[in-house]
Structure formats: C-alpha cells, structure tokens
Design an enzyme around this catalytic site. Structure first.
Site, PDB file in Angstrom:
ATOM      1  CG  ASN A 148      -1.873  -1.207   1.217  1.00 59.41           C
ATOM      2  OD1 ASN A 148      -2.435  -1.578   0.181  1.00 59.41           O
ATOM      3  ND2 ASN A 148      -2.001  -1.852   2.369  1.00 59.41           N
ATOM      4  NE  ARG A 149       3.585   2.276  -4.932  1.00 57.00           N
ATOM      5  CZ  ARG A 149       3.470   1.041  -5.460  1.00 57.00           C
ATOM      6  NH1 ARG A 149       3.340  -0.004  -4.656  1.00 57.00           N
ATOM      7  NH2 ARG A 149       3.475   0.867  -6.751  1.00 57.00           N
TER       8      ARG A 149
END
Length: 215
Positions: free
Chosen positions: A192-193
């Site tokens: 999810n970065r």
C-alpha cells in the site's frame, strides 16, 4: 511520442524494516543488508551504486559506478580525477550515493563528503586490476570529447605495444575517493505504498540519530 506508464504497479511485500530489529550503527546495518543481497543471488552487481554530484554547470548529475570497498569510515570507489565527476567533487565534495536492490525491494541513500584516499591505497587497487583495465584508464581522457571510437582503440593498441612486458604504473590523475557519510537512509518497500524509511543522521558527538520518515 507518448507512452502511458500509469498502470505500472507492484506491491512490495518481501520484508519490513522495524526499529526493534535494526542496528545502532548504519555501517553495520549496511553490511547486514549487503550480505543479504549477496546471499540472495538476485543482483548481478550488488556493489553498483549511483553517484550524484553537482556539476560545474550547476546541474546535478548521476551515474552508476562500482563501490570497491566499505568500512566504518565510509564507501570507496575509483575514477579519473580529471573526469566530470572528479572535477565536480573537487569543487563541491558533498555528494550522494544510492543503491537499489529490486529483488529484495530495498534501496539505500547516502549523503556524505568525498575525499581522495591515500596514494598507496590507490596504487594497491590499481595493481590488482587486469592489465586491460589499467591501460584503459590511461587511454581514456574520461569525459572529454573524442572524434570516434577508433581513436580510443588505436590509442589502446599503441599502449599495449608500449607496455608489453612492462609494469603499468597508476596515472597520477586516477585513484580512489572515500565518501564519509553524514546521513544514511534505508528504504524497504511495503504494501500500500506505506514503505519503511529509517534515516541515520550523524551528530556532533559522533553518534547516530535514528528517525523514521513517512513514505
């Protein structure tokens, strides 16, 4: 010409970088990661790093070179002192090194000050190089304009004859730099970065301050 790359996406899920599991000294942490990269056998040249300098024209410039040694003092690479990077370092020794190891979804970003290593150390490394590489260092006026590749090849052929059965001495304008770090950031890709970023910053008392940065 146009190419849309907006759909290039990858989920990073191979590892984590948590404060409880890191070492207090960033050089030791670097060694741990480098050993893991070597053991993973997934990178052709794990010692390849990007060296960024501020050029005499005021522009930053990055290029990939090979790290040849690291110690508690810092990171060593070799080049022509009269090259574009050498002249940039002479003017502004504050540079940046970065390593990218995609197989383990990691990068390391190092800010530091570069200085020439002792001549005898440069001599020792130069002597360890293959003769072809030694002669190539003499043949190339690195970063200078040349009319054609043929000019370089003819220059090398001439040197091969000149140094046949002779020891090749290191040119005075070729040698090593030691980059003494003032900041080392370790980046580990996460889902999810929300990547892990841990930064070590050298303090006046020669201790390292450890902070987590937002991704």
């Amino acid at each position: 010409m146009q190419k849309d790359l907006s759909n290039y996406r990858k989920s990073y899920e191979k590892s984590a970088l948590i404060e409880d599991a890191i070492l207090e000294n960033p050089l030791e942490q670097f060694q741990r990661w480098f050993d893991e990269i070597e053991a993973s056998d997934g990178v052709d040249e794990p010692n390849a790093m990007t060296v960024s300098t501020i050029g005499l024209d005021g522009f930053p410039k990055s290029r990939v070179v090979l790290m040849k040694k690291y110690t508690f003092e810092g990171f060593i690479f070799y080049t022509n002192y009269d090259s574009e990077k050498g002249r940039a370092i002479a003017e502004n020794p504050s540079i940046c090194l970065s390593f990218f190891w995609p197989n383990l979804e990691r990068q390391v970003i190092i800010k530091g000050n570069a200085g020439k290593i002792a001549e005898n150390l440069s001599d020792g490394y130069f002597e360890s190089r293959p003769v072809g590489s030694q002669l190539g260092a003499i043949a190339s006026e690195q970063s200078r304009v040349v009319a054609s590749r043929k000019v370089l090849e003819e220059r090398l052929q001439k040197l091969e004859k000149e140094y046949e059965n002779k020891e090749v001495e290191r040119p005075e304008n070729w040698g090593g730099y030691l980059v003494r770090p003032v900041s080392i950031e370790f980046w580990q890709g996460r889902p999810n970065r929300l990547h892990d970023r841990i930064r070590y910053t050298l303090q006046d008392d020669h201790h390292w301050k450890i902070e987590r940065l937002q991704p």
